[in-house]
Design a protein around this motif. Structure first.
Motif, PDB file in Angstrom:
ATOM      1  N   MET A 181       0.845  -1.193   0.000  1.00  0.00           N
ATOM      2  CA  MET A 181       0.000   0.000   0.000  1.00  0.00           C
ATOM      3  C   MET A 181       0.881   1.244   0.000  1.00  0.00           C
ATOM      4  N   GLU A 182       0.547   2.202  -0.851  1.00  0.00           N
ATOM      5  CA  GLU A 182       1.315   3.431  -0.944  1.00  0.00           C
ATOM      6  C   GLU A 182       1.090   4.275   0.304  1.00  0.00           C
ATOM      7  N   LYS A 183       2.182   4.746   0.934  1.00  0.00           N
ATOM      8  CA  LYS A 183       2.056   5.499   2.175  1.00  0.00           C
ATOM      9  C   LYS A 183       1.762   6.963   1.893  1.00  0.00           C
ATOM     10  N   ASP A 184       1.202   7.637   2.900  1.00  0.00           N
ATOM     11  CA  ASP A 184       0.884   9.052   2.774  1.00  0.00           C
ATOM     12  C   ASP A 184       2.163   9.882   2.884  1.00  0.00           C
ATOM     13  N   ARG A 185       2.275  10.879   2.028  1.00  0.00           N
ATOM     14  CA  ARG A 185       3.404  11.802   2.070  1.00  0.00           C
ATOM     15  C   ARG A 185       2.866  13.222   1.959  1.00  0.00           C
ATOM     16  N   SER A 186       3.570  14.163   2.600  1.00  0.00           N
ATOM     17  CA  SER A 186       3.197  15.560   2.435  1.00  0.00           C
ATOM     18  C   SER A 186       3.500  15.984   1.003  1.00  0.00           C
ATOM     19  N   ARG A 187       2.944  17.116   0.604  1.00  0.00           N
ATOM     20  CA  ARG A 187       3.164  17.595  -0.761  1.00  0.00           C
ATOM     21  C   ARG A 187       4.649  17.833  -1.030  1.00  0.00           C
ATOM     22  N   THR A 188       5.349  18.416  -0.054  1.00  0.00           N
ATOM     23  CA  THR A 188       6.776  18.682  -0.245  1.00  0.00           C
ATOM     24  C   THR A 188       7.570  17.381  -0.284  1.00  0.00           C
ATOM     25  N   GLN A 189       7.236  16.451   0.598  1.00  0.00           N
ATOM     26  CA  GLN A 189       7.948  15.173   0.603  1.00  0.00           C
ATOM     27  C   GLN A 189       7.750  14.435  -0.718  1.00  0.00           C
ATOM     28  N   GLN A 190       6.546  14.481  -1.244  1.00  0.00           N
ATOM     29  CA  GLN A 190       6.288  13.838  -2.530  1.00  0.00           C
ATOM     30  C   GLN A 190       7.074  14.520  -3.645  1.00  0.00           C
ATOM     31  N   ALA A 191       7.165  15.849  -3.586  1.00  0.00           N
ATOM     32  CA  ALA A 191       7.933  16.584  -4.597  1.00  0.00           C
ATOM     33  C   ALA A 191       9.410  16.202  -4.527  1.00  0.00           C
ATOM     34  N   ILE A 192       9.934  16.042  -3.309  1.00  0.00           N
ATOM     35  CA  ILE A 192      11.328  15.620  -3.139  1.00  0.00           C
ATOM     36  C   ILE A 192      11.523  14.218  -3.711  1.00  0.00           C
ATOM     37  N   LEU A 193      10.585  13.331  -3.403  1.00  0.00           N
ATOM     38  CA  LEU A 193      10.667  11.950  -3.886  1.00  0.00           C
ATOM     39  C   LEU A 193      10.672  11.898  -5.409  1.00  0.00           C
ATOM     40  N   PHE A 194       9.721  12.585  -6.028  1.00  0.00           N
ATOM     41  CA  PHE A 194       9.594  12.528  -7.485  1.00  0.00           C
ATOM     42  C   PHE A 194      10.789  13.186  -8.177  1.00  0.00           C
ATOM     43  N   ALA A 195      11.263  14.309  -7.629  1.00  0.00           N
ATOM     44  CA  ALA A 195      12.435  14.966  -8.209  1.00  0.00           C
ATOM     45  C   ALA A 195      13.664  14.068  -8.096  1.00  0.00           C
ATOM     46  N   SER A 196      13.780  13.362  -6.981  1.00  0.00           N
ATOM     47  CA  SER A 196      14.920  12.460  -6.781  1.00  0.00           C
ATOM     48  C   SER A 196      14.895  11.317  -7.784  1.00  0.00           C
ATOM     49  N   ILE A 197      13.713  10.764  -8.037  1.00  0.00           N
ATOM     50  CA  ILE A 197      13.602   9.686  -9.018  1.00  0.00           C
ATOM     51  C   ILE A 197      14.092  10.163 -10.381  1.00  0.00           C
ATOM     52  N   ARG A 198      13.638  11.346 -10.789  1.00  0.00           N
ATOM     53  CA  ARG A 198      14.037  11.872 -12.102  1.00  0.00           C
ATOM     54  C   ARG A 198      15.540  12.132 -12.165  1.00  0.00           C
ATOM     55  N   LEU A 199      16.094  12.726 -11.113  1.00  0.00           N
ATOM     56  CA  LEU A 199      17.519  13.055 -11.117  1.00  0.00           C
ATOM     57  C   LEU A 199      18.386  11.804 -11.019  1.00  0.00           C
ATOM     58  N   PHE A 200      17.988  10.851 -10.185  1.00  0.00           N
ATOM     59  CA  PHE A 200      18.759   9.610 -10.062  1.00  0.00           C
ATOM     60  C   PHE A 200      18.755   8.845 -11.389  1.00  0.00           C
ATOM     61  N   PHE A 202      12.516   3.000  -3.159  1.00  0.00           N
ATOM     62  CA  PHE A 202      12.307   1.554  -3.207  1.00  0.00           C
ATOM     63  C   PHE A 202      10.874   1.211  -2.770  1.00  0.00           C
ATOM     64  N   ASP A 203      10.437   1.824  -1.668  1.00  0.00           N
ATOM     65  CA  ASP A 203       9.085   1.562  -1.159  1.00  0.00           C
ATOM     66  C   ASP A 203       8.028   1.999  -2.175  1.00  0.00           C
ATOM     67  N   PHE A 204       8.245   3.161  -2.762  1.00  0.00           N
ATOM     68  CA  PHE A 204       7.308   3.685  -3.761  1.00  0.00           C
ATOM     69  C   PHE A 204       7.232   2.748  -4.964  1.00  0.00           C
ATOM     70  N   PHE A 205       8.380   2.303  -5.437  1.00  0.00           N
ATOM     71  CA  PHE A 205       8.409   1.433  -6.616  1.00  0.00           C
ATOM     72  C   PHE A 205       7.684   0.123  -6.339  1.00  0.00           C
ATOM     73  N   LEU A 206       7.952  -0.474  -5.194  1.00  0.00           N
ATOM     74  CA  LEU A 206       7.310  -1.747  -4.866  1.00  0.00           C
ATOM     75  C   LEU A 206       5.798  -1.595  -4.723  1.00  0.00           C
ATOM     76  N   SER A 207       5.361  -0.481  -4.147  1.00  0.00           N
ATOM     77  CA  SER A 207       3.926  -0.286  -3.926  1.00  0.00           C
ATOM     78  C   SER A 207       3.173  -0.012  -5.222  1.00  0.00           C
ATOM     79  N   THR A 208       3.874   0.513  -6.239  1.00  0.00           N
ATOM     80  CA  THR A 208       3.205   0.855  -7.496  1.00  0.00           C
ATOM     81  C   THR A 208       3.449  -0.177  -8.592  1.00  0.00           C
TER      82      THR A 208
END
Length: 220
Positions: free
Chosen positions: A1-20, A59-65
């Motif tokens: 199950m995908e966990k809840d994230r704040s808007r800023t935390q989600q923005a950090i996560l998504f930006a990190s995926i793109r940059l990595f 990793f958690d995001f990828f597995l949940s989706t």
């Protein structure tokens, strides 16, 4: 199950995926992530302990989706009913369903964020044991999904009376997964990917005919 994230935390996560995905985990700094999000670097620590913590969340995001259904019979029934409606008589029911499943899976891959997450994992699997384990886990789930799919199609009379439908499904799963990885890489590097999609559909036609690739020991 995908966990809840704040808007800023989600923005950090998504930006990190793109940059990595574009520059690699090792060559991406927290400062670069902060710039991509539009925040100051210290603000990242309100959401993550550091870059390793961001990687774990990816990793958690990828597995949940990326989870395939562990008991797919209900989903297979729905998709079979959908794809068989109006299917030409020249197309076998198994081919129609396998083609439907391929398109369903590629549709998720066409999501730029999930595609970048795949690229990051494929790159990091040689440097990070957890990334390697996740790639193997997803591969095993993918193959198991098609093993169950072929058993289900055999029970539904969608395949000929072959002796080992589960092994046929595993072979199909490994082949499609290999093409799937090539499809992701080609799209990431802006290379033509239509031929890969066509090859996957061609496999659906071949395997949908139910050719028994495993000889029956009683016959040999």
């Amino acid at each position: 199950m995908e966990k809840d994230r704040s808007r800023t935390q989600q923005a950090i996560l998504f930006a990190s995926i793109r940059l990595f995905a574009r520059h690699g985990y090792g060559r991406t700094s927290l400062a670069a992530i902060a710039r991509a999000v539009g925040i100051q670097k210290p603000s990242i620590y309100n959401h993550y302990k550091g870059k390793d913590d961001i990687l774990q969340d990816i990793f958690d995001f990828f597995l949940s989706t990326s989870q395939l259904p562990s008991e797919p019979e209900e989903m297979l029934s729905r998709r079979a009913a959908h794809c068989l409606h109006g299917t030409p008589a020249s197309v076998t029911p198994a081919t129609a369903l396998l083609t439907e499943l391929i398109e369903w899976y590629l549709h998720d891959t066409d999501d730029p964020l999930l595609s970048d997450a795949w690229i990051m994992l494929l790159s990091e699997q040689f440097l990070n044991n957890q990334a390697a384990q996740i790639v193997l886990q997803i591969t095993e789930q993918f193959v198991e999904f098609f093993r169950v799919t072929f058993l289900w199609m055999h029970r539904q009379g969608m395949l000929p009376d072959i002796s080992h439908p589960e092994q046929l499904g595993e072979t199909f799963g490994y082949a499609i997964h290999g093409f799937h990885i090539e499809y992701i890489l080609r799209r990431h590097h802006e290379m033509p990917s239509g031929e890969i999609r066509a090859r996957m559909r061609s496999l659906a036609v071949q395997f949908g005919a139910g050719v028994d690739l495993v000889p029956d020991p009683a016959v040999s």
